[in-house]
Design an enzyme around this catalytic site. Sequence first.
Site, mmCIF file in Angstrom:
data_model
loop_
_atom_site.group_PDB
_atom_site.id
_atom_site.type_symbol
_atom_site.label_atom_id
_atom_site.label_comp_id
_atom_site.label_asym_id
_atom_site.label_seq_id
_atom_site.Cartn_x
_atom_site.Cartn_y
_atom_site.Cartn_z
ATOM 1 N N GLY A 1 0.820 -1.207 0.000
ATOM 2 C CA GLY A 1 0.000 0.000 0.000
ATOM 3 C C GLY A 1 0.855 1.259 0.000
ATOM 4 O O GLY A 1 2.084 1.197 0.033
ATOM 5 N N ASP A 2 0.196 2.402 -0.082
ATOM 6 C CA ASP A 2 0.868 3.719 -0.052
ATOM 7 C C ASP A 2 1.829 3.913 -1.221
ATOM 8 O O ASP A 2 2.829 4.613 -1.105
ATOM 9 C CB ASP A 2 1.633 3.920 1.271
ATOM 10 C CG ASP A 2 0.766 3.692 2.491
ATOM 11 O OD1 ASP A 2 -0.291 4.335 2.577
ATOM 12 O OD2 ASP A 2 1.126 2.866 3.345
ATOM 13 N N ASN B 1 -10.490 2.622 4.939
ATOM 14 C CA ASN B 1 -9.121 2.410 5.433
ATOM 15 C C ASN B 1 -8.098 2.810 4.375
ATOM 16 O O ASN B 1 -6.908 2.907 4.647
ATOM 17 C CB ASN B 1 -8.899 0.954 5.848
ATOM 18 C CG ASN B 1 -9.238 -0.044 4.745
ATOM 19 O OD1 ASN B 1 -9.972 0.265 3.813
ATOM 20 N ND2 ASN B 1 -8.730 -1.254 4.857
ATOM 21 N N GLY C 1 -6.245 5.434 1.838
ATOM 22 C CA GLY C 1 -5.935 6.859 1.928
ATOM 23 C C GLY C 1 -5.287 7.301 0.642
ATOM 24 O O GLY C 1 -4.102 7.073 0.427
ATOM 25 N N HIS C 2 -6.073 7.868 -0.267
ATOM 26 C CA HIS C 2 -5.543 8.262 -1.570
ATOM 27 C C HIS C 2 -5.330 9.774 -1.603
ATOM 28 O O HIS C 2 -6.279 10.545 -1.534
ATOM 29 C CB HIS C 2 -6.483 7.789 -2.684
ATOM 30 C CG HIS C 2 -6.505 6.302 -2.813
ATOM 31 N ND1 HIS C 2 -7.321 5.626 -3.682
ATOM 32 C CD2 HIS C 2 -5.783 5.344 -2.178
ATOM 33 C CE1 HIS C 2 -7.101 4.322 -3.568
ATOM 34 N NE2 HIS C 2 -6.182 4.141 -2.651
ATOM 35 N N THR C 3 -4.066 10.165 -1.679
ATOM 36 C CA THR C 3 -3.693 11.581 -1.626
ATOM 37 C C THR C 3 -3.512 12.128 -3.032
ATOM 38 O O THR C 3 -2.785 11.557 -3.839
ATOM 39 C CB THR C 3 -2.389 11.757 -0.825
ATOM 40 O OG1 THR C 3 -2.567 11.173 0.471
ATOM 41 C CG2 THR C 3 -2.036 13.228 -0.679
ATOM 42 N N ALA D 1 -1.625 8.191 5.065
ATOM 43 C CA ALA D 1 -2.675 9.181 4.783
ATOM 44 C C ALA D 1 -3.920 8.925 5.621
ATOM 45 O O ALA D 1 -4.691 9.839 5.899
ATOM 46 C CB ALA D 1 -3.024 9.149 3.298
ATOM 47 N N ARG E 1 0.405 7.401 10.821
ATOM 48 C CA ARG E 1 1.554 6.708 11.408
ATOM 49 C C ARG E 1 2.773 6.788 10.496
ATOM 50 O O ARG E 1 2.637 6.779 9.274
ATOM 51 C CB ARG E 1 1.218 5.223 11.638
ATOM 52 C CG ARG E 1 0.254 4.983 12.770
ATOM 53 C CD ARG E 1 0.047 3.505 13.015
ATOM 54 N NE ARG E 1 -0.553 2.838 11.862
ATOM 55 C CZ ARG E 1 -1.369 1.799 11.959
ATOM 56 N NH1 ARG E 1 -1.681 1.318 13.141
ATOM 57 N NH2 ARG E 1 -1.866 1.233 10.881
ATOM 58 N N ARG F 1 5.589 5.503 8.372
ATOM 59 C CA ARG F 1 5.746 4.265 7.605
ATOM 60 C C ARG F 1 7.155 3.709 7.800
ATOM 61 O O ARG F 1 8.117 4.455 7.906
ATOM 62 C CB ARG F 1 5.493 4.522 6.118
ATOM 63 C CG ARG F 1 4.064 4.930 5.819
ATOM 64 C CD ARG F 1 3.842 5.210 4.334
ATOM 65 N NE ARG F 1 2.513 5.779 4.114
ATOM 66 C CZ ARG F 1 2.247 6.777 3.291
ATOM 67 N NH1 ARG F 1 3.210 7.330 2.596
ATOM 68 N NH2 ARG F 1 1.013 7.223 3.150
#
EC number: 6.3.4.4
Length: 437
Positions: free
Chosen positions: A13-14, A39, A41-43, A306, A310, A312
């Site tokens: 992810g991320d 859950n 988180g798309h920035t 995002a 936390r 990463r």
Amino acid sequence: MGNNVVVLGTQWGDEGKGKVVDLLTDKAQWVVRYQGGHNAGHTLVIDGEKTVLHLIPSGILRDNVKCVIGNGVVLSPEALLEELKMLEDRGVPAKERLHISEGCPLILPYHIALDAARELARGDKAIGTTGRGIGPAYEDKVARRGLRVDDLFNMETFAVKLKEVIDYHNFQLVNYYKVEAVNFDEVLKQVQSVADLLISLVIDVTDELDKARLRGENILFEGAQGTLLDIDHGTYPYVTSSNTTAGGVATGSGFGPAHIDYVLGIVKAYTTRVGSGPFPTELYDGVDKLDPAGKHLGTVGHEFGATTGRLRRTGWFDAVAIKRAVQLNSITGFCLTKLDVLDGLEEIKICTAYKMPGDKLVDVPPMSAEGYEQAVPVYETVPGWTESSFGVTSFDALPKNAQAYVRRLEEITGIPMDIISTGPDRNETMIQVNPFN
């Protein structure tokens, strides 16, 4: 005919999916979420303005793009309302272009209570969930006691089902976890207040997407989380509760799998992970592992979740894990993100194999989390670069060693880097091959 393109993460992810989805939606008529929940988180950064979306597809920021939340997504009415309000406050008429499947399971307060109680009970063995009720909602779905959007069409029956499921979960919350029970009347009232809105957004997703396909419209399927968090193929049990791989597109949207034309795998130029779980190439976690190169990746890359906020965990590019992602997803091409974060490193390492117990070398990862934990990364070292690659939009304009790094990743993975991202903004990208062309 149009093209049907899947965009998904190939790591934990991320990887930068939100930006890429937003970039590609200038050629899409539809953007579809097919798994996960809020859950994700798309920035997105557009002309310097940052937007974080957790539930609504990233295409919502493009005029005339229809956005769909498919049946594979667990839907929090509360999160949806918050996101709609945030978008409308920014002048984005999201309700006009957002559609949902009536098959979406609902995330309700007892799911969040269960999530929190379980993580607390696990202590230092906590999975590191986002605490948003995702896992318990999927659990209810599989146990066939979950409440779905289609239950809202008859609130009388809904109330009966809700009472049964709240009684079931309250028994566990009170007697096993020793925490407070969830109040039935409060939950029912909360749902009643949003039922009409949710019903107004419902469409037959399978039928509408198939009609769009037959009209030759471009459809983009937006994945959440990453391949290595897949419930079946990830580092179980340190995984999410849905199928994050390309197979989840068909089951999570009702779109026929033979109609998918291109799978774009989003891959960072290094690796990150949030929360618990094995991470063979890990360099930095801010606690025990404090390698300066890993700290560089986290600091320069602004590596904070995002959704969770936390820090990463960071590490080198893991081509062994990526090989599994290529196999699982039938990756057509990669989008390499955050290449610019590597600027300034003297040398860069690529994990090309794992050394397993007994000095056995493997180029594909084990299935279990225990296997990943036993893996010792075998590295190939390549020279870094001091020049800036930030915002570069032409491959030939990249530093020579950055070009060599990209080409080496292509050789090792066997997949072309069709898109390369060199910054957070929509414009800081080079598209060598557009999946919609």
